[in-house]
Design a protein around this motif. Structure first.
Motif, PDB file in Angstrom:
ATOM      1  N   SER A 103       0.832  -1.201   0.000  1.00 44.66           N
ATOM      2  CA  SER A 103       0.000   0.000   0.000  1.00 44.66           C
ATOM      3  C   SER A 103       0.861   1.244   0.000  1.00 44.66           C
ATOM      4  N   ASN A 104       1.854   1.211   0.834  1.00 49.65           N
ATOM      5  CA  ASN A 104       2.746   2.355   0.906  1.00 49.65           C
ATOM      6  C   ASN A 104       3.495   2.554  -0.398  1.00 49.65           C
ATOM      7  N   PHE A 105       3.927   1.464  -0.914  1.00 52.53           N
ATOM      8  CA  PHE A 105       4.660   1.518  -2.184  1.00 52.53           C
ATOM      9  C   PHE A 105       3.798   2.162  -3.256  1.00 52.53           C
ATOM     10  N   LEU A 106       2.579   1.676  -3.329  1.00 56.98           N
ATOM     11  CA  LEU A 106       1.646   2.170  -4.337  1.00 56.98           C
ATOM     12  C   LEU A 106       1.342   3.650  -4.143  1.00 56.98           C
ATOM     13  N   SER A 107       1.047   4.016  -2.934  1.00 55.19           N
ATOM     14  CA  SER A 107       0.705   5.422  -2.719  1.00 55.19           C
ATOM     15  C   SER A 107       1.906   6.326  -2.913  1.00 55.19           C
ATOM     16  N   LEU A 108       3.040   5.718  -2.831  1.00 55.16           N
ATOM     17  CA  LEU A 108       4.255   6.503  -3.024  1.00 55.16           C
ATOM     18  C   LEU A 108       4.549   6.744  -4.498  1.00 55.16           C
ATOM     19  N   TYR A 109       4.211   5.768  -5.291  1.00 55.74           N
ATOM     20  CA  TYR A 109       4.518   5.898  -6.713  1.00 55.74           C
ATOM     21  C   TYR A 109       3.325   6.092  -7.635  1.00 55.74           C
ATOM     22  N   ASN A 110       2.167   5.845  -7.120  1.00 62.44           N
ATOM     23  CA  ASN A 110       1.015   6.013  -7.995  1.00 62.44           C
ATOM     24  C   ASN A 110       0.571   7.460  -8.076  1.00 62.44           C
ATOM     25  N   ARG A 111       1.292   8.224  -8.769  1.00 61.74           N
ATOM     26  CA  ARG A 111       0.934   9.627  -8.942  1.00 61.74           C
ATOM     27  C   ARG A 111       1.576  10.112 -10.226  1.00 61.74           C
ATOM     28  N   GLU A 112       1.013  11.137 -10.737  1.00 56.74           N
ATOM     29  CA  GLU A 112       1.547  11.636 -11.996  1.00 56.74           C
ATOM     30  C   GLU A 112       2.997  12.089 -11.819  1.00 56.74           C
ATOM     31  N   GLY A 113       3.694  11.979 -12.870  1.00 57.99           N
ATOM     32  CA  GLY A 113       5.085  12.400 -12.773  1.00 57.99           C
ATOM     33  C   GLY A 113       6.021  11.230 -12.588  1.00 57.99           C
ATOM     34  N   ILE A 114       5.474  10.167 -12.081  1.00 56.46           N
ATOM     35  CA  ILE A 114       6.314   8.992 -11.866  1.00 56.46           C
ATOM     36  C   ILE A 114       6.363   8.147 -13.125  1.00 56.46           C
TER      37      ILE A 114
END
Length: 388
Positions: A42-53
């Motif tokens: 979950s943390n991994f996802l919320s850390l990378y699931n955003r524009e720009g990545i």
DNA sequence: AGTTCCCGCCAAACG
DNA sequence: CGTTTGGCGGGAACT
């Protein structure tokens, strides 16, 4: 003496307690829950699931999440199996995003059917490889060379202990586990059974199974955190099992207006090789599934009050744009694959699997067959909600 | 007592 | 050779 200590990165917002050798012990006793793969995912996802990545580095992830490298490999491997990531280079992965999931699953489904195209259908109508366009997504990096990808099939001799490494990879296991749900009529299975099925041929030592089950737990945790599957219990047998949720509880696109065009959106959601119609939400398990062969369970109370969330309220972490999804998403897709409304678990318990190591393929067909006959019986008896 | 599954040793795979 | 990957299973936390 050869004491080999892996150093743990500290100083990150997620820094786990770490094993305080002695003294100290002033803080938390140690909570296994906070170090679970699911939470990490979950943390991994919320850390990378955003524009720009568009790329993630393993070292970066490890230190940002405050875990040792080893754990990142676990997460990354299963995420890649589902299409969210793609290995680009050493220490570097390409972020594909959730948008890549549908295609990946579709590809898995096809591959799954291709592998063991048994089914013993009455009409045995092998669906010719019609389907124009064909799978758009690359053949996936995980598909090794030729050779029987997943399920090794029955093999008299040892499978040539050559590249067994890959055959036992977490990634492959994940894909096969998912295929189990996508390609069979069963949408609920215990990890123990899954382990036996995925074990392929070979001798089933109690140990080999145990190990496989351990891995499946790892995978299940990650998949659960993404809401692909959900832990439940077998109606009659209190045995824990996992149910496939698919793309039901999650938003298809993280960002409302994905920048530029989504190049991977070719086909709509007509995806499904199995006909049948649309399923509506999840079928709660509750206490109403008897293994009565004639059980007209069509009434299906839609109470669904089994929600008792437990939203893993970590100290202060939050998932990003996706995960929780308690509210009815507006842009939800209609269901990526028509699944029967009927619960097949009832007869499943009646069939009490006791297969050993001989024919996993047979077992597979059995499930399908059993379900079919039962289904047609019910269908004749009552309308069943199969509205198209 | 059984289930869940984290930790990290250590060996392949890859520069 | 050093690193990166990542099987694998002991055994502790959690039912």
């Amino acid at each position: 003496m050869a004491e080999n200590l892996m150093k743990i990165e500290l100083g990150s917002p997620f820094a786990y307690p770490a094993a305080s050798t002695e003294s100290g012990s002033k803080d938390i006793p140690y909570c296994r829950k906070q170090k679970s793969l699911g939470l990490l995912c979950s943390n991994f996802l919320s850390l990378y699931n955003r524009e720009g990545i568009e790329t993630v580095g393993l070292d970066d992830a490890a230190s940002k999440l405050g875990v040792e490298r080893r754990r990142i490999y676990d997460i990354v491997n299963v995420l890649e199996s589902v299409g969210i990531l793609s290995r680009k280079a050493k220490n570097r992965y390409t972020w594909k995003g959730f948008g890549a999931i549908p295609d990946a699953l579709e590809a898995l489904k096809k591959a799954g059917f291709r592998e063991h195209g048994s089914a013993a259908d009455t009409s045995c109508s092998e669906k010719v490889s019609d389907d124009e366009e064909d799978d758009m997504s690359d053949m996936n990096s995980l598909s090794q060379k030729s050779d029987s990808t997943s399920v090794p099939k029955y093999a008299g001799a040892a499978t040539k202990a050559g590249d067994n490494r890959k055959e036992k990879s977490l990634g492959l296991l994940t894909q096969n586990f998912v295929k189990l749900f996508l390609c069979s009529n069963m949408d609920m299975i215990s990890l123990d059974d899954a382990a036996k099925l995925l074990l392929g041929d070979g001798k089933h030592t109690s140990m080999t199974t145990r190990t496989k089950v351990r891995r499946l737990y790892d995978i299940a945790n990650v998949l659960s955190s993404m809401k692909f599957i959900e832990k439940t219990h077998h109606p009659e047998t209190r045995k824990p099992a996992f149910r496939w949720l698919g793309l039901n509880g999650k938003p298809q696109n993280g960002v409302p207006n994905s920048m530029s065009l989504t190049e991977s959106n070719k086909r709509a959601f007509g995806t499904d090789l199995t006909n049948v119609a649309a399923k509506r939400f999840k079928v709660d398990e509750d206490a109403n599934h008897i293994l009565k062969p004639h059980n007209p369970n069509r009434v299906k109370h839609e109470t669904e009050s089994e929600d008792e969330r437990t939203r893993m309220t970590v100290k202060g972490y939050h998932y990003g744009p996706f995960a929780p999804s308690n509210a009815p998403k507006v842009g939800v897709i209609h269901d990526e694959r028509g699944k029967q409304v009927i619960d097949w678990e009832s007869l499943a318990s009646a069939y009490r699997p006791q297969y050993q190591n001989q024919a996993l393929k047979d077992l597979f067909s059995h499930y399908v067959e059993a379900w079919k006959s039962w289904y047609s019986e019910v269908a004749e008896n009552s309308p069943v909600q199969l509205m198209s």
